[in-house]
Design a protein around this motif. Sequence first.
Motif, PDB file in Angstrom:
ATOM      1  N   GLU A  97     -33.895 102.037 118.875  1.00 15.53           N
ATOM      2  CA  GLU A  97     -33.693 103.119 118.713  1.00 15.53           C
ATOM      3  C   GLU A  97     -33.055 103.989 119.290  1.00 15.53           C
ATOM      4  O   GLU A  97     -33.028 104.677 119.367  1.00 15.53           O
ATOM      5  N   GLY A  98     -33.490 103.563 120.621  1.00 15.36           N
ATOM      6  CA  GLY A  98     -33.593 103.893 122.622  1.00 15.36           C
ATOM      7  C   GLY A  98     -35.031 104.113 122.730  1.00 15.36           C
ATOM      8  O   GLY A  98     -35.649 105.298 121.957  1.00 15.36           O
ATOM      9  N   ILE A  99     -34.904 103.844 123.748  1.00 17.23           N
ATOM     10  CA  ILE A  99     -36.065 104.319 124.730  1.00 17.23           C
ATOM     11  C   ILE A  99     -36.310 105.945 125.401  1.00 17.23           C
ATOM     12  O   ILE A  99     -35.277 106.205 125.363  1.00 17.23           O
ATOM     13  N   ASP A 100     -37.100 106.468 125.095  1.00 15.12           N
ATOM     14  CA  ASP A 100     -37.188 107.560 125.320  1.00 15.12           C
ATOM     15  C   ASP A 100     -37.030 107.674 127.093  1.00 15.12           C
ATOM     16  O   ASP A 100     -38.180 107.323 127.209  1.00 15.12           O
ATOM     17  N   LEU A 101     -36.060 108.039 127.313  1.00 19.54           N
ATOM     18  CA  LEU A 101     -36.076 108.033 129.180  1.00 19.54           C
ATOM     19  C   LEU A 101     -36.711 109.440 129.646  1.00 19.54           C
ATOM     20  O   LEU A 101     -36.613 108.810 131.398  1.00 19.54           O
ATOM     21  N   ALA A 135     -32.334 105.735 139.364  1.00 23.46           N
ATOM     22  CA  ALA A 135     -31.341 106.806 139.860  1.00 23.46           C
ATOM     23  C   ALA A 135     -30.490 106.955 138.499  1.00 23.46           C
ATOM     24  O   ALA A 135     -30.038 107.537 138.035  1.00 23.46           O
ATOM     25  N   PHE A 136     -29.852 105.681 138.108  1.00 19.73           N
ATOM     26  CA  PHE A 136     -29.082 105.688 136.381  1.00 19.73           C
ATOM     27  C   PHE A 136     -29.672 105.675 135.254  1.00 19.73           C
ATOM     28  O   PHE A 136     -29.008 106.646 134.512  1.00 19.73           O
ATOM     29  N   LEU A 137     -30.869 105.759 134.724  1.00 20.90           N
ATOM     30  CA  LEU A 137     -31.711 106.095 133.926  1.00 20.90           C
ATOM     31  C   LEU A 137     -31.577 107.512 134.468  1.00 20.90           C
ATOM     32  O   LEU A 137     -31.707 108.128 132.547  1.00 20.90           O
ATOM     33  N   ASN A 138     -32.000 108.716 135.037  1.00 26.93           N
ATOM     34  CA  ASN A 138     -31.849 110.097 135.442  1.00 26.93           C
ATOM     35  C   ASN A 138     -30.229 110.345 135.402  1.00 26.93           C
ATOM     36  O   ASN A 138     -30.288 111.289 134.320  1.00 26.93           O
ATOM     37  N   GLN A 139     -29.722 109.752 135.065  1.00 25.68           N
ATOM     38  CA  GLN A 139     -28.644 109.845 134.966  1.00 25.68           C
ATOM     39  C   GLN A 139     -27.609 110.143 133.505  1.00 25.68           C
ATOM     40  O   GLN A 139     -27.394 110.884 133.116  1.00 25.68           O
ATOM     41  N   ILE A 140     -28.387 108.334 133.142  1.00 23.05           N
ATOM     42  CA  ILE A 140     -27.785 108.414 132.191  1.00 23.05           C
ATOM     43  C   ILE A 140     -28.904 110.109 130.565  1.00 23.05           C
ATOM     44  O   ILE A 140     -28.248 109.868 129.962  1.00 23.05           O
ATOM     45  N   SER A 141     -29.911 109.163 131.086  1.00 27.06           N
ATOM     46  CA  SER A 141     -30.775 110.943 130.535  1.00 27.06           C
ATOM     47  C   SER A 141     -30.180 112.474 130.165  1.00 27.06           C
ATOM     48  O   SER A 141     -29.935 113.029 129.490  1.00 27.06           O
TER      49      SER A 141
END
Length: 810
Positions: A510-514, A474-480
């Motif tokens: 450089e940041g993971i593709d969420l 849920a946290f990763l989805n919210q960031i995305s």
Amino acid sequence: MKVLKFGGTSVGSVAAIKSVASIINSASTNNNIVVVVSAIGGVTNQLIQLSTRAQQGDTSYEALIDQLKLQHTTMYTELLGKEEEGFINELFSQLSEVCKGVFLLKELTSRTSDFIQSCGERLSSFIVFSYLKNEKVDITLYDSRKYLITDKQFGNANILIKETSELLLGLKSEMGSVSLFPGFIASTLENETTTLGRGGSDYTASLLANVFEAEALEIWTDVNGLMTADPRLVKQAHLLPHVSYEEALELSHFGAKVLYPPSIQPALDKGITIWVKNTFDAEGECTKITKEWDEKKNLVRGISSIKEIALLNLSGNSMVGIPSFSFRLFRALSEARVNVILITQASSEHSICVAISTVDVDKAKEAVSQEFKTELELRKLNAVSIDTDMSILALVGANMKNQVGICGKMFDTLGRNGISVTAIAQGSSERNISAVIHRSDMKKAINLLHESFFLSEIKKVHLFIVGVGNVGRAFLNQISEQQEYLLKEHHLNILVAGIANSKQSYFEEEGIDLKRWADLLNDGDAYHIDSFVSRIDELNLRNSVFVDITASEDIAQVYQAVLEKSISVVTPNKIAATRSMEQYRKLKQTARKYGAQFLFETNVAAGLPVISTLNDLIKSGDKILSIEAVLSGTLNYLFNEYNGQSTFKSIIESAKALGLTEPDPRLDLSGEDVIRKLLILMRESGLEVEMKDVDLVSFLPEGCLEAPSLDSFYQKVEDNEPYFKALYNEAEQAKTKLRVVASYKNGKATVGLQKIEEGHPFYFLEGKDNIVLFHTERYKAQPLVIKGAGAGAEVTASGIFADVLRLVNN
């Protein structure tokens, strides 16, 4: 008149020389111009290499000569469509003879070395001249050695200004539309070839501009001009359209490779405008260098750096009594031909520190040790110490002295990210503030300062997340979902640089593709918490945040090490904050000491602002008198949903399916989770308490929690259904509601099941809601109430997100 200087990359290929020809044609339309060229890129280094091999008796120098000859003859043929059989062949014949002598004698004098190195510019200038002549350009090639006269300091000769000026001024009247000079080379009064040292071609051009009183000096290279920082280290670095002479001098001295400091001085003496332009983007943006600086521009104009330096430190309690100490130190370094980049000295004169190039370390140490041999033997001085693997970064700006706080902002920015400053130097003019740091921190530091002084409206944050279960997902989805909004509206760029589950980990600087994080993690490396933390340390990214979304004690154990690296911690994991009071206090102290933050708002009531509100009360001077709270959304859901018709076991299973419980519901039903939450609130209130200080009155029948497996636990609960139904019926008959309440009052802390009467704030608590009542000195008559959803992946994730944003804002 204008003077145009073209560097090694500008004459490094056939296409490049054709671009040079186009620039010269355009520039000479309405002006007489002087052109200075460097050797073809890399050629000077090859000439040095082949001369060294010859000196060492290595016959491979001959192959290097052949390679260089082929390179130049091929370029000539491709440009002019015919072979050159005169000058190039003759020059390489001379070069071979000289190198053969070096090989036979195994001796390379500085005079011979200068002759060998001069061949690069002589060859490139001949090729450029031949091509332009062939293109019908009115051009004359002059041998710089006939007009630039130096002393006999071979390798880094000094121009004899009087003699040189007379010769050049005598030539001026004869010069036509385009006059071409090879850079870098000159000669003594006895016609011995000399070179002008590093940046010699720039100096040649600047000197010609000075003597001829040119209206402008153009430095043509492979970049558009001076940048705010090294673009190889800072991707957001941008062009500086205008800087002052002083700013250009500071930037070039501290690592900007576009210009070499001495080359600016002759132009500065006559107030000649310098332009730095790109041969391969002739019409593009460029940098203008003048005497004036821009009052309205950024006070900090650029951030420069030198990657590889060493610190030489000389100290001793008796230094004060040593005559001419500083003079002797710098004389020794000067005689050893060691360039001092930066100097610091304590006011007590008990130590002095100088920054030097790493290539000079051995001879510097030997020179200083010999100079102070007597004092060292008498132990008046400590042994000379050398710290290698260091770097220098410098803020540059001619008008920084008119602004308070530049220095403070610089060191605050570095300190908050765990970057230790070993030495500091700042001139009274404040055009340059320099700091020596560890080389491993250079990229991180220069990006931090660039972000702080040039891109302060955009802050980049790097998250390293352990735990991708329901809450983690849920946290990763919210960031995305929020990344674009936060960047556009709040100038905040949140990147997930690392993720891990219990088996694998994946990193992307450089940041993971969420959109693809799950697939990337599946293909990641094997996970171990220690290696995960080590990788974060190796990446050494600015504004790093460690996010633990687990209930693991092993992961909680690494918080101390993470905070000591000045990396902040955000977590819903309650274990760290509920271990011993000593460990809890140590984590808080470590965070303060290393400029990091330890945020755990979601430890108590998921996304509700309970801890932050409590902290605000305490900081503002209020005092907590008592706490009453329903702190388990899971338990509240169970007793709200249970009505005696469906079994208590089925309600537990339903809560688990909805993600409202831990994977093992016994953790919720034991009451331990509520104890930990109450303990945290008490500690945040300023109380010195341990887990044992909280009394638990269990509502579960005896034996349920002792069940060896989850299945047997469910069976025990099912077997005790009459007990749960009796609890429910008793509450119904008394017109009360069942709530698991955590309370602290009069020094006593308890957790247990209570019957709540109608009219109490806990009575109408719905679903998975939590509620906290703070009775304080200011809230005596009516408590401060915080109420809302206290369980669920989405609300917990939003609470973690809020902690991250709170951390960034602070």
